[in-house]
Scaffold this active site. Structure first.
Site, PDB file in Angstrom:
ATOM      1  N   ARG A  58      34.594  38.378 -64.488  1.00 20.45           N
ATOM      2  CA  ARG A  58      33.680  39.040 -65.431  1.00 20.45           C
ATOM      3  C   ARG A  58      34.438  39.946 -66.384  1.00 20.45           C
ATOM      4  NH1 ARG A  58      30.315  39.841 -60.755  1.00 20.45           N
ATOM      5  NH2 ARG A  58      29.363  37.815 -60.468  1.00 20.45           N
ATOM      6  N   TYR A 109      19.929  31.065 -58.070  1.00 20.51           N
ATOM      7  CA  TYR A 109      19.480  30.385 -56.861  1.00 20.51           C
ATOM      8  C   TYR A 109      18.015  30.745 -56.600  1.00 20.51           C
ATOM      9  CZ  TYR A 109      24.454  29.629 -55.760  1.00 20.51           C
ATOM     10  OH  TYR A 109      25.768  29.252 -55.769  1.00 20.51           O
ATOM     11  N   CYS A 161      35.364  49.275 -62.229  1.00 23.44           N
ATOM     12  CA  CYS A 161      35.968  49.045 -60.917  1.00 23.44           C
ATOM     13  C   CYS A 161      36.968  50.177 -60.667  1.00 23.44           C
ATOM     14  CB  CYS A 161      36.710  47.716 -60.907  1.00 23.44           C
ATOM     15  SG  CYS A 161      35.628  46.281 -60.947  1.00 23.44           S
ATOM     16  N   LYS A 210      27.868  27.661 -56.337  1.00 23.04           N
ATOM     17  CA  LYS A 210      29.050  27.434 -55.510  1.00 23.04           C
ATOM     18  C   LYS A 210      28.960  26.102 -54.780  1.00 23.04           C
ATOM     19  CE  LYS A 210      29.496  32.399 -54.912  1.00 23.04           C
ATOM     20  NZ  LYS A 210      28.225  32.778 -55.611  1.00 23.04           N
TER      21      LYS A 210
HETATM   22  C1  LIG Z   1      27.591  33.825 -55.447  1.00 22.09           C
HETATM   23  C2  LIG Z   1      26.288  34.098 -56.012  1.00 22.09           C
HETATM   24  C3  LIG Z   1      25.192  34.384 -55.204  1.00 22.09           C
HETATM   25  C4  LIG Z   1      25.297  34.433 -53.693  1.00 22.09           C
HETATM   26  O1  LIG Z   1      25.602  33.188 -53.156  1.00 22.09           O
HETATM   27  P1  LIG Z   1      25.763  32.984 -51.583  1.00 22.09           P
HETATM   28  O2  LIG Z   1      26.271  31.591 -51.440  1.00 22.09           O
HETATM   29  O3  LIG Z   1      24.415  33.191 -50.985  1.00 22.09           O
HETATM   30  O4  LIG Z   1      26.733  34.010 -51.104  1.00 22.09           O
HETATM   31  C5  LIG Z   1      23.985  34.609 -55.805  1.00 22.09           C
HETATM   32  N1  LIG Z   1      23.842  34.526 -57.155  1.00 22.09           N
HETATM   33  C6  LIG Z   1      24.877  34.229 -57.956  1.00 22.09           C
HETATM   34  C7  LIG Z   1      24.641  34.148 -59.406  1.00 22.09           C
HETATM   35  C8  LIG Z   1      26.140  34.010 -57.417  1.00 22.09           C
HETATM   36  O5  LIG Z   1      27.161  33.739 -58.226  1.00 22.09           O
END
Ligand SMILES: *Cc1c(COP(=O)(O)O)cnc(C)c1O
Length: 387
Positions: free
Chosen positions: A153, A132, A144, A354
């Site tokens: 993962r 992102y 874990c 997401k």
């Molecule tokens: C889930 C995730 C995030 C965080 O996503 P939000 O919607 O801000 O909680 C950031 N980077 C990756 C690669 C993710 O899978």
């Protein structure tokens, strides 16, 4: 004392309090162990159930479970505390199903992959997934406290996990990219790190001026709640604003012990959110999800994401139809506190991130009006201003 009294005391207690309900289990299976040892997270980690023989001492295992436990495709570990929440006879117990392997793990269905979200492709330096624009996922450990059988993962977790030997390159990357204002520390479970290491990791991240927001993803408050010691919380609260996403699966996890752990985190001003994976036959109905969401809220955890299960290799027996998730969300939205309603998302295979799936909402347009469907499936009109 009543449960509510314990809950009120929870966060104030200097030591970790163990629900008397656990005493029977401890005395039966760990007869030489004191409450004090049981309440020590190091004892819990040392005594994790990892082999067929150890599991057989506690559980009546089905033929299928026995066969699958011999050579699980990725590590197996259950803390005695978490095992004590599971039904010893019933192999369909929800928590048991999330942690004890079955043969389904060996069956690979079309569309399943080791890394369906293509995290490797978005890995910019070892341990950092930058998908992102303004935030990164930082995988700081491969271990874990317990291993969920539907792990996204599983390709990289366990003691032998191939992770960067040092965090220097990862931290340098974050420091050199001023657009990164949010770092999600995950793994593995970051709370498996020793206090000193976690402290220095958070200190180094917090020292980067453009990193506004830090968050930790963890299941430890629910599977090893005794790890949330006063000392740990004292370290965490130095790095505000800090949030924690708690991986929660089933209302059975919301015990007195979990309540203490979550109270300590919340009292320290850590914003608590939850992440839940929809799992077939485990939590894939409103009768389970609703009390889970309400239970989380009572523990000051805001339900954040409800995930469609990732199409990881051997996840077919866990995955539910998308329609199931849609109807669960439809059963929550409007019917209960908005605070109790998470976003239902699919983490898009291929690395799209997401994607939220909402029930109801905007269903069309008509003569300057937006058509909206409410939680009772009635249509309402909103006069949409024209530019
Ligand atoms: C889930 C995730 C995030 C965080 O996503 P939000 O919607 O801000 O909680 C950031 N980077 C990756 C690669 C993710 O899978």
């Amino acid at each position: 004392m009543k449960l509510d009294d314990y809950i009120r005391m929870g966060s104030g207690l200097a030591n970790f309090f163990c629900d008397p309900e656990r005493t029977g289990f401890r005395k039966r299976y760990y007869p030489n162990t004191t409450t004090c040892q049981w309440s020590d997270w190091r004892w819990q980690l040392r005594h994790r159930l990892r082999s067929l023989q150890q599991l057989e001492e506690i559980f009546d295992l089905s033929v299928e479970e026995k066969a699958a436990i011999q050579r699980p495709p990725f590590p197996l570990a259950i803390t005695p505390y978490y095992a004590s929440l599971m039904d010893r006879q019933d192999s369909n117990d929800p928590l048991r199903r999330t942690h004890i392997p079955v043969m389904g793990e060996y069956r690979v269905l079309p569309g399943e992959a080791d890394d369906p979200l293509c995290e490797e492709q978005n890995t910019v330096v070892p341990g950092v997934v930058h998908r992102y624009p303004d935030r990164v996922l930082f995988l700081v450990t491969g271990v874990c406290a317990t291993y969920c059988r539907y792990c996204s993962r599983s390709r990289m977790i366990g003691d032998q996990a191939q992770l960067a030997r040092s965090w220097d390159t990862a931290i340098d990357y974050i420091a050199m990219h001023p657009e990164i204002r949010d770092v999600l520390v995950s793994g593995g479970d970051p709370l498996r790190l020793a206090n000193g290491l976690l402290d220095s990791l958070l200190r180094r991240l917090r020292a980067i001026p453009h990193v506004e927001f830090l968050r930790i993803g963890s299941k430890i408050p629910l599977v090893l709640p005794m790890r949330i010691t006063a000392k740990l919380v004292k370290i965490l609260k130095k790095y505000h604003p800090l949030a924690m996403s708690i991986h929660a699966t089933h209302p059975k996890e919301l015990t007195l012990e979990a309540n203490q752990a979550l109270s300590r985190l919340a009292d320290a001003g850590i914003m608590l959110g939850s992440q839940t994976v929809l799992l077939r036959g485990i939590n894939d109905n409103l009768e389970t999800i609703r009390p889970l969401m309400h239970g989380l809220l009572k523990n000051r955890v805001k339900p954040y994401y409800l995930y469609q299960c990732d199409p990881i290799r051997g996840s077919g027996h866990f995955r539910t139809p998308v329609e199931t998730g849609m109807s669960i969300i439809a059963g929550l939205r409007g019917h209960t506190s908005g605070y109790a309603v998470p976003d239902y998302v699919i983490d898009a295979p291929g690395g799209g991130g997401k994607i939220p799936l909402a029930a109801n909402g905007m269903v069309g347009r008509e003569a300057g009006m937006v058509l909206l469907k409410n939680y009772q499936a009635e249509i309402y009109r909103y006069p949409d201003p024209v530019e």
